[in-house]
Design an enzyme around this catalytic site. Structure first.
Site, PDB file in Angstrom:
ATOM      1  N   ARG A 134      23.794  -9.903 -87.507  1.00 23.95           N
ATOM      2  CA  ARG A 134      23.386 -11.271 -87.821  1.00 23.95           C
ATOM      3  C   ARG A 134      22.689 -11.313 -89.165  1.00 23.95           C
ATOM      4  O   ARG A 134      21.781 -10.529 -89.430  1.00 23.95           O
ATOM      5  CB  ARG A 134      22.451 -11.827 -86.736  1.00 23.95           C
ATOM      6  N   SER A 158      24.270 -16.520 -81.766  1.00 18.90           N
ATOM      7  CA  SER A 158      23.638 -16.878 -80.498  1.00 18.90           C
ATOM      8  C   SER A 158      22.771 -18.123 -80.624  1.00 18.90           C
ATOM      9  O   SER A 158      23.247 -19.197 -80.978  1.00 18.90           O
ATOM     10  CB  SER A 158      22.840 -15.685 -79.957  1.00 18.90           C
ATOM     11  N   HIS A 159      21.487 -17.979 -80.349  1.00 16.44           N
ATOM     12  CA  HIS A 159      20.556 -19.102 -80.306  1.00 16.44           C
ATOM     13  C   HIS A 159      19.955 -19.408 -81.672  1.00 16.44           C
ATOM     14  O   HIS A 159      19.091 -20.279 -81.780  1.00 16.44           O
ATOM     15  CB  HIS A 159      19.435 -18.780 -79.319  1.00 16.44           C
ATOM     16  N   ASP A 171      22.527 -22.444 -74.877  1.00 11.07           N
ATOM     17  CA  ASP A 171      22.265 -22.137 -76.281  1.00 11.07           C
ATOM     18  C   ASP A 171      23.534 -22.187 -77.132  1.00 11.07           C
ATOM     19  O   ASP A 171      24.574 -22.674 -76.694  1.00 11.07           O
ATOM     20  CB  ASP A 171      21.590 -20.777 -76.408  1.00 11.07           C
ATOM     21  N   ASP A 180      25.870 -20.017 -78.188  1.00 11.75           N
ATOM     22  CA  ASP A 180      27.132 -19.438 -77.736  1.00 11.75           C
ATOM     23  C   ASP A 180      27.323 -19.504 -76.225  1.00 11.75           C
ATOM     24  O   ASP A 180      28.267 -18.935 -75.694  1.00 11.75           O
ATOM     25  CB  ASP A 180      27.262 -17.994 -78.219  1.00 11.75           C
ATOM     26  N   ASP A 229      25.491 -18.374 -73.599  1.00 15.97           N
ATOM     27  CA  ASP A 229      25.132 -17.306 -72.662  1.00 15.97           C
ATOM     28  C   ASP A 229      23.697 -17.421 -72.132  1.00 15.97           C
ATOM     29  O   ASP A 229      23.325 -16.684 -71.219  1.00 15.97           O
ATOM     30  CB  ASP A 229      25.376 -15.925 -73.267  1.00 15.97           C
ATOM     31  N   ARG A 230      22.899 -18.338 -72.671  1.00 15.83           N
ATOM     32  CA  ARG A 230      21.522 -18.502 -72.212  1.00 15.83           C
ATOM     33  C   ARG A 230      21.362 -19.830 -71.493  1.00 15.83           C
ATOM     34  O   ARG A 230      22.192 -20.731 -71.628  1.00 15.83           O
ATOM     35  CB  ARG A 230      20.542 -18.413 -73.384  1.00 15.83           C
ATOM     36  N   THR A 283      16.100  -4.153 -73.361  1.00 20.88           N
ATOM     37  CA  THR A 283      16.633  -5.455 -73.731  1.00 20.88           C
ATOM     38  C   THR A 283      18.008  -5.285 -74.372  1.00 20.88           C
ATOM     39  O   THR A 283      18.213  -4.426 -75.213  1.00 20.88           O
ATOM     40  CB  THR A 283      15.684  -6.160 -74.708  1.00 20.88           C
ATOM     41  N   GLU A 296      17.318 -11.440 -68.037  1.00 19.85           N
ATOM     42  CA  GLU A 296      16.343 -11.128 -69.071  1.00 19.85           C
ATOM     43  C   GLU A 296      15.406 -12.312 -69.226  1.00 19.85           C
ATOM     44  O   GLU A 296      15.808 -13.465 -69.045  1.00 19.85           O
ATOM     45  CB  GLU A 296      17.038 -10.871 -70.410  1.00 19.85           C
ATOM     46  N   SER A 298      14.472 -13.587 -71.786  1.00 22.53           N
ATOM     47  CA  SER A 298      14.891 -14.366 -72.950  1.00 22.53           C
ATOM     48  C   SER A 298      15.971 -15.381 -72.584  1.00 22.53           C
ATOM     49  O   SER A 298      16.883 -15.637 -73.351  1.00 22.53           O
ATOM     50  CB  SER A 298      15.381 -13.433 -74.060  1.00 22.53           C
ATOM     51  N   LYS A 333      25.761 -12.307 -70.121  1.00 20.06           N
ATOM     52  CA  LYS A 333      24.973 -13.337 -69.479  1.00 20.06           C
ATOM     53  C   LYS A 333      25.726 -14.652 -69.594  1.00 20.06           C
ATOM     54  O   LYS A 333      26.581 -14.811 -70.453  1.00 20.06           O
ATOM     55  CB  LYS A 333      23.577 -13.429 -70.070  1.00 20.06           C
TER      56      LYS A 333
END
Length: 645
Positions: free
Chosen positions: A110, A203-204, A368, A370, A372-373, A436, A455, A457, A468
């Site tokens: 990233r 991601s987020h 989020d 992508d 996954d959260r 993690t 997790e 997070s 996730k």
């Protein structure tokens, strides 16, 4: 069938035939309509190629299948050389040299968008990946490609497709418009038995020209690539000298169908269908639909203008019958609506305000960038991610058909609270504590040891895939609420999110938990703080007092994988006290600039009369100890955290 031969010496736009149709004319032929496809100027600039192309190409279309034959674009580098001809297209070795900063974090590489747009930055990493894999893992094989819709994804997708073709990949499955959530990529890899897949996402993290972009690779079971592979990728980025680039035209990613370049195929697929099919096999959609359409139940899902906007309507509205106004921010945007697509109490403020209002819906959730959260809310009630995974696990067998025989085992990341440990103990299930990073759960799942994990997070999931899964967690919670209320008539008081949580605490006790994030700290100061803490734990003794807390042990968490024996060191500094309280410090690997310091504090409370305390109030003495022993303010200059969870 129609054939168009096209070439323009001054154009920077490829044009591809739409479905041919009559527009008058004689019996000797038809007029064919075309539309601009994809501007390739950014790709040419990134490749160091001229901004014009005099090379004609042949494009054949028959229904939804397109066969393309194209000559090699002219490189501005005289040292480029053709290295292969592959049944209709040429592969060129594009000269390159190593660039700094391509070591992957816990979830891929990233950086800021402008870094990835530098000449060969992305291409180097993609080629280094292929250089790191055994040829049998991709030659003639199938790969999946998708992303969260953020800025630069469309250009990046074309680059990845060309390098994949240049390295001998047989076929790419790519989501329409380059869209596919991280959980869906994992599902598609598994369903189609693909060799792996690329996920274009940070991601987020925020998106847009001034913000973040990211790339990661998932392996054949749908799990993130293990450190043994990511370490090889980084090593190869330090010595890379050439990129194998197929000289093929861009693919129209807006249209479902197959495009063939000799022995290489690109298929644009619906990003939702395979994932939807999997979810229908996991959950009782009839139970959920019956409940979600009750007139006395309301819910709100905030897609945060991110990838789950492409999934929310097909799943929640079209399949489960929810009202369309249940979905907010449901259109994926390249900059996430100028927002920060991180589903927590700070960045999902719009949803939080709704759920803490007088006329709040019964249930709220967000996902989020992508997909996954997740964040779970009731009326004026926040469920911590640590509690969420524990509550899902405790109720899974009776509420979710996929777990009708009970979970195989439970696991959490080390910083996540011990709430899940208590569920595993009560249900007599195997339990695992891992570093993690979702990749650490994958081996346990593949070995049949693990079903549900999470997790702190905001990541929750199960072994239905190897990532996730935000929408999975939302459906799991709706399943629990629906089951608890399945015998309630309209008008009777429904068991709420808060009721379910408090019932759980009464059974297991409450793990008060909070995380403080200090984002984009100066790296030098953050590293000095960590060095200070490592020096502290090297000399600490059992029985030492810190405020009202007595040390049981302190260490820098290390993990040995019980399946393959791999070892992960320095995964977080822990201070564990005799009453079960914990303080943990980590430098996060998910940011794109500076360092993010994460401070985690946890305290167990068995007394039901204290379960309604505010978490920040309950944890304040422990937080004070953490800030004191770390000297965080002294090393970073930060007076307060960026985000409190």
């Amino acid at each position: 069938m129609a054939l168009l031969r096209y070439g323009c010496p001054t154009s920077t736009t490829w044009r591809v035939l739409e479905q041919p149709w009559h527009s008058g004319g004689s019996s000797h032929g038809h007029e064919l309509k075309c539309k601009p496809l994809i501007y390739v100027s950014s790709w040419r600039r990134a490749r160091g190629l001229p901004m014009t192309d005099t090379t004609p190409c042949s494009i054949t279309t028959r229904r939804h299948s397109v066969t393309v034959k194209a000559s090699s674009p002219t490189s501005s580098s005289s040292s480029s050389s053709a290295i292969a001809d592959s049944e209709g297209f040429q592969v060129t070795a594009v000269p390159t040299k190593p660039v700094e900063g391509q070591k992957t974090g816990t979830s891929g590489l990233r950086k800021k968008v402008k870094v990835f747009m530098q000449s060969n930055y992305l291409s180097n990493w993609i080629q280094a990946l292929f250089n790191s894999l055994p040829p049998e893992d991709y030659k003639g094989g199938l790969l999946v490609l998708g992303g969260d819709g953020r800025y630069f994804n469309k250009e990046a997708a074309q680059i990845i497709i060309k390098i994949a073709a240049g390295n001998g990949v047989g076929k790419i499955l790519v989501g329409r418009d380059g869209l596919m959530s991280t959980p869906a990529v994992s599902a598609v890899i598994r369903k189609h038995k693909a060799n792996g897949g690329f996920i274009m996402s940070a991601s987020h993290n925020p998106g847009g020209p001034e913000n973040d972009w990211g790339i990661k690779f998932n392996y054949s079971s749908g799990q993130p690539a293990p450190e043994s592979i990511t370490d090889k990728i980084y090593g190869n980025t330090l010595s890379i000298s050439a990129i194998k680039m197929a000289n093929i035209s861009d693919v129209d990613l807006s249209r479902l169908g197959v495009t063939k370049f000799g022995s290489f195929t690109v298929e644009v697929v619906d990003p939702v269908s395979d994932y939807m099919e999997l979810l229908q096999s996991v959950f009782d959609f009839e139970l959920i639909k019956t409940f979600i359409t009750r007139p006395d139940f309301r819910f709100k899902f905030d897609a945060m203008h991110a990838i789950t906007g492409a999934y929310a309507k097909p799943i929640f509205v079209d399949q489960l019958g929810a009202n369309s106004d249940s979905i907010s921010n449901g259109i994926p945007l390249e900059d996430f609506g100028n927002g920060h697509p991180d589903p927590n109490l700070t960045y999902a403020k719009e949803l939080v305000t709704i759920m803490y209002s007088v006329d709040a819906p019964d249930f709220g959730a967000a996902s989020d960038g992508d997909g996954d959260r997740n964040m779970i809310l009731g009326k004026s009630f926040f469920v911590t991610p640590s509690d969420s995974v524990a509550m899902i696990a405790a109720n899974a067998q009776e509420t979710i058909p996929y777990f009708k025989n009970g979970p195989k085992g439970l696991a959490r990341s080390m910083p996540t609270s011990g709430a899940l440990d208590l569920v595993a103990k009560k249900l007599n299930l195997p339990f695992f504590e891992v570093p993690t990073g979702w990749k650490f759960f994958g081996n346990l799942m593949d070995a049949g040891k693990l079903s549900i994990c999470g997790e702190e997070s905001f990541g929750t999931g199960s072994d239905h895939i190897r990532e996730k899964d935000g929408i999975w967690a939302v459906l799991a919670w709706i399943s629990i609420i629906a089951y608890k209320n399945k015998d309630k008539k309209v008008g009777e008081k429904l068991a709420s999110v808060a009721d379910i949580a408090k019932e759980h605490w009464a059974t297991y006790g409450r793990n008060f938990f909070s995380r403080y994030d200090y984002e984009e700290c100066e790296l030098e100061g953050a590293n000095k703080m960590v060095e200070h803490l490592r020096g502290l734990i090297s000399n600490i003794k059992t029985g030492e007092k810190y405020g009202n807390y007595t040390i049981q042990f302190a260490d820098d968490f290390a993990y040995t994988d019980s399946v393959d024996g791999s070892v992960a060191l320095k995964q977080g500094i822990r201070f564990v006290f005799t009453d079960g309280s914990r303080i943990i410090f980590r430098l996060s690997g998910t940011g794109s600039a500076g360092a993010t310091i994460r401070l985690y504090v946890e305290q167990y409370e068995p007394d039901v009369s204290k379960h309604d305390m505010d978490a920040q109030t309950a944890l304040k003495p422990l937080i004070d100890v953490a800030l004191s022993i770390s000297k965080l303010k002294e090393y970073t200059g930060r007076e307060k955290p960026t985000v409190i969870t």
